[in-house]
Design a protein around this motif. Structure first.
Motif, PDB file in Angstrom:
ATOM      1  N   ARG A 143       0.830  -1.210   0.000  1.00  0.00           N
ATOM      2  CA  ARG A 143       0.000   0.000   0.000  1.00  0.00           C
ATOM      3  C   ARG A 143       0.865   1.261   0.000  1.00  0.00           C
ATOM      4  NH1 ARG A 143      -2.796   1.702   3.827  1.00  0.00           N
ATOM      5  NH2 ARG A 143      -4.166   2.872   2.479  1.00  0.00           N
ATOM      6  N   ALA A 144       1.952   1.237   0.775  1.00  0.00           N
ATOM      7  CA  ALA A 144       2.788   2.436   0.904  1.00  0.00           C
ATOM      8  C   ALA A 144       3.454   2.799  -0.417  1.00  0.00           C
ATOM      9  CB  ALA A 144       3.853   2.221   1.988  1.00  0.00           C
ATOM     10  N   LEU A 145       3.698   1.794  -1.259  1.00  0.00           N
ATOM     11  CA  LEU A 145       4.335   2.044  -2.554  1.00  0.00           C
ATOM     12  C   LEU A 145       3.481   2.968  -3.415  1.00  0.00           C
ATOM     13  CD1 LEU A 145       5.759  -1.374  -3.801  1.00  0.00           C
ATOM     14  CD2 LEU A 145       7.034   0.726  -3.361  1.00  0.00           C
ATOM     15  N   GLY A 146       2.159   2.770  -3.341  1.00  0.00           N
ATOM     16  CA  GLY A 146       1.246   3.576  -4.136  1.00  0.00           C
ATOM     17  C   GLY A 146       1.095   4.973  -3.553  1.00  0.00           C
ATOM     18  N   LEU A 147       1.294   5.111  -2.266  1.00  0.00           N
ATOM     19  CA  LEU A 147       1.238   6.416  -1.621  1.00  0.00           C
ATOM     20  C   LEU A 147       2.684   6.902  -1.593  1.00  0.00           C
ATOM     21  CD1 LEU A 147      -0.972   5.006   1.245  1.00  0.00           C
ATOM     22  CD2 LEU A 147      -1.774   6.212  -0.801  1.00  0.00           C
ATOM     23  N   HIS A 152       8.661   6.127   5.288  1.00  0.00           N
ATOM     24  CA  HIS A 152       8.155   5.994   6.658  1.00  0.00           C
ATOM     25  C   HIS A 152       8.029   4.523   7.059  1.00  0.00           C
ATOM     26  CE1 HIS A 152       6.402  10.191   5.941  1.00  0.00           C
ATOM     27  NE2 HIS A 152       7.406  10.303   6.790  1.00  0.00           N
ATOM     28  N   LEU A 153       7.513   3.727   6.134  1.00  0.00           N
ATOM     29  CA  LEU A 153       7.341   2.311   6.438  1.00  0.00           C
ATOM     30  C   LEU A 153       8.696   1.606   6.551  1.00  0.00           C
ATOM     31  CD1 LEU A 153       4.659   0.877   6.891  1.00  0.00           C
ATOM     32  CD2 LEU A 153       5.133  -0.377   4.796  1.00  0.00           C
ATOM     33  N   ALA A 154       9.657   2.044   5.761  1.00  0.00           N
ATOM     34  CA  ALA A 154      10.995   1.456   5.829  1.00  0.00           C
ATOM     35  C   ALA A 154      11.613   1.690   7.206  1.00  0.00           C
ATOM     36  CB  ALA A 154      11.886   2.038   4.734  1.00  0.00           C
ATOM     37  N   ARG A 155      11.286   2.836   7.810  1.00  0.00           N
ATOM     38  CA  ARG A 155      11.800   3.117   9.164  1.00  0.00           C
ATOM     39  C   ARG A 155      11.201   2.144  10.181  1.00  0.00           C
ATOM     40  NH1 ARG A 155      11.047   9.618   8.710  1.00  0.00           N
ATOM     41  NH2 ARG A 155      12.852   9.997   7.360  1.00  0.00           N
ATOM     42  N   LEU A 228       3.399  -5.131  19.190  1.00  0.00           N
ATOM     43  CA  LEU A 228       3.913  -4.685  17.885  1.00  0.00           C
ATOM     44  C   LEU A 228       2.914  -5.037  16.786  1.00  0.00           C
ATOM     45  CD1 LEU A 228       6.189  -3.609  16.042  1.00  0.00           C
ATOM     46  CD2 LEU A 228       7.170  -5.920  16.079  1.00  0.00           C
ATOM     47  N   LEU A 229       2.421  -6.257  16.825  1.00  0.00           N
ATOM     48  CA  LEU A 229       1.441  -6.676  15.812  1.00  0.00           C
ATOM     49  C   LEU A 229       0.205  -5.784  15.871  1.00  0.00           C
ATOM     50  CD1 LEU A 229       0.356  -8.599  13.627  1.00  0.00           C
ATOM     51  CD2 LEU A 229      -0.459 -10.091  15.467  1.00  0.00           C
ATOM     52  N   GLU A 230      -0.250  -5.509  17.092  1.00  0.00           N
ATOM     53  CA  GLU A 230      -1.441  -4.686  17.270  1.00  0.00           C
ATOM     54  C   GLU A 230      -1.271  -3.300  16.658  1.00  0.00           C
ATOM     55  OE1 GLU A 230      -3.473  -3.727  21.327  1.00  0.00           O
ATOM     56  OE2 GLU A 230      -3.201  -5.905  21.126  1.00  0.00           O
ATOM     57  N   ALA A 231      -0.074  -2.740  16.837  1.00  0.00           N
ATOM     58  CA  ALA A 231       0.194  -1.400  16.299  1.00  0.00           C
ATOM     59  C   ALA A 231       0.206  -1.398  14.773  1.00  0.00           C
ATOM     60  CB  ALA A 231       1.523  -0.883  16.844  1.00  0.00           C
ATOM     61  N   THR A 232       0.333  -2.572  14.171  1.00  0.00           N
ATOM     62  CA  THR A 232       0.497  -2.675  12.714  1.00  0.00           C
ATOM     63  C   THR A 232      -0.788  -3.095  12.003  1.00  0.00           C
ATOM     64  OG1 THR A 232       2.659  -3.515  13.319  1.00  0.00           O
ATOM     65  CG2 THR A 232       2.136  -3.531  11.001  1.00  0.00           C
ATOM     66  N   LEU A 233      -1.754  -3.598  12.768  1.00  0.00           N
ATOM     67  CA  LEU A 233      -3.005  -4.048  12.145  1.00  0.00           C
ATOM     68  C   LEU A 233      -3.937  -2.862  11.907  1.00  0.00           C
ATOM     69  CD1 LEU A 233      -3.665  -7.417  14.025  1.00  0.00           C
ATOM     70  CD2 LEU A 233      -2.770  -7.071  11.713  1.00  0.00           C
ATOM     71  N   GLN A 234      -3.543  -2.023  10.998  1.00  0.00           N
ATOM     72  CA  GLN A 234      -4.301  -0.826  10.638  1.00  0.00           C
ATOM     73  C   GLN A 234      -3.818  -0.458   9.246  1.00  0.00           C
ATOM     74  OE1 GLN A 234      -2.699   2.912  12.018  1.00  0.00           O
ATOM     75  NE2 GLN A 234      -1.274   1.864  13.379  1.00  0.00           N
ATOM     76  N   ASP A 235      -4.512   0.459   8.567  1.00  0.00           N
ATOM     77  CA  ASP A 235      -4.063   0.750   7.200  1.00  0.00           C
ATOM     78  C   ASP A 235      -3.068   1.919   7.148  1.00  0.00           C
ATOM     79  OD1 ASP A 235      -5.555   3.017   7.411  1.00  0.00           O
ATOM     80  OD2 ASP A 235      -7.014   2.467   5.868  1.00  0.00           O
ATOM     81  N   PHE A 236      -2.676   2.437   8.303  1.00  0.00           N
ATOM     82  CA  PHE A 236      -1.670   3.498   8.410  1.00  0.00           C
ATOM     83  C   PHE A 236      -2.124   4.857   7.891  1.00  0.00           C
ATOM     84  CE2 PHE A 236       1.141  -0.364   8.016  1.00  0.00           C
ATOM     85  CZ  PHE A 236       1.576  -0.371   9.340  1.00  0.00           C
TER      86      PHE A 236
END
Ligand code: HBI
Ligand code: FE
Length: 272
Positions: A143-147, A152-155, A228-236
């Motif tokens: 998803r981040a590639l298209g935006l 940010h995601l790489a960090r 960590l998983l919980e923080a990531t289960l969202q579309d950002f």
């Protein structure tokens, strides 16, 4: 579907000298990590039987790994393009460098080799929660590639998958592959007085630049893999919106809002 960039591991093609490089690195890390890596990492190392007898054969590891979490490893020649990398992770496929560093450059890597990728990354992929996190990361990457938010995601990847620490009853432990596969950084990350070790906050992490040429000046410690998983289960999208106006943070800077975890005593509010 066989991912683009996959190559044959050609396990029979490794020389005796290459197997010895693995064994040297393995022996050196194994003892060091016994008290420094998190339980999930050490458990994974055992479960996969990644021993010191030479370079592992993916054909032998994959059935065990697939049974545990549905992940499998494929061999790649080195770094692959971001899109291909994210597509692999989204399908629970981990691309691992086929080659191994040479005996005279044991501590230097220009691209991830099989020791970094398999010894460093694959043990954590046996943990069901971390396995889900890596897949969620791959989907987030697509998803981040298209935006315009790949940096940010790489960090997030850098400060978790590569250089992450986790809180435990015995203090901070290593789960990041960049630390787990490095002799010097495994000591530095936990024991050196210079770097800051602060509580994980996903927006804070995405704002923080990182250094690729030396040890990290800042490490982020998660309370648990589940958190960590919980923080990531969202579309950002909320995070990306916040990042439009948030300033970047240089590595090593500590903000008044950071929770500094120090390096010494156990963090007792850690997971039970
Ligand atoms: N390729 N083989 C390989 N290994 C990586 O870790 C990797 C990659 N390509 C791109 C990439 N990492 C980055 O997109 C992520 O670290 C964000
Ligand atoms: Fe890596």
């Amino acid at each position: 579907m066989i991912p683009a960039y996959a190559i044959d591991q050609n396990w029979d093609g490794y020389s005796a000298a290459e197997h010895r490089v693995w064994t040297t690195l393995y022996d050196r890390q194994r003892d060091l990590l016994e008290s420094r890596a998190c339980d999930a990492f050490l458990k994974g190392l055992k479960a996969l039987d990644l021993h010191g007898d030479g370079i592992p054969d993916f054909a032998r590891i994959n059935p065990r790994l697939e049974k545990l979490t549905g992940w499998r490893i494929i061999a790649v020649p080195g770094l692959i393009p971001d899109a291909a990398f994210f597509d692999c992770l989204a399908q629970r496929i981990f691309p691992a460098g086929q080659f191994i560093r040479s005996a005279d450059t044991l501590d230097y890597l220009s691209e991830p080799d099989i020791f970094h990728d398999v010894f460093g990354h694959v043990p954590m992929l046996t943990d069901p929660t971390f396995a889900d996190y890596m897949q969620a990361y791959g989907i987030g990457g697509q998803r981040a590639l298209g935006l315009d938010h790949l940096h940010h995601l790489a960090r997030l990847y850098w400060y978790t998958v590569e250089f992450g620490l986790v809180q435990s009853r015995e203090g901070l432990k290593i789960y990041g592959a960049g630390i787990a596969s490095s002799h010097a950084e495994a000591i530095f990350a936990l024991e050196d007085p210079t770097p800051s070790r602060i509580a994980f906050d996903i927006l804070r992490v995405m704002r923080t630049r990182y250094r690729i040429d030396t040890f990290q000046e800042t490490y982020f410690a998660i309370p648990s893999i589940g958190a960590l998983l919980e923080a990531t289960l969202q579309d950002f999208s909320d995070l990306y919106a916040a990042l439009e106006t948030a300033s970047e943070i240089a590595p090593g800077v500590i903000l008044p809002t950071d929770r500094d975890l120090g390096s010494g005593p156990p963090v007792l509010e850690a997971r039970q």
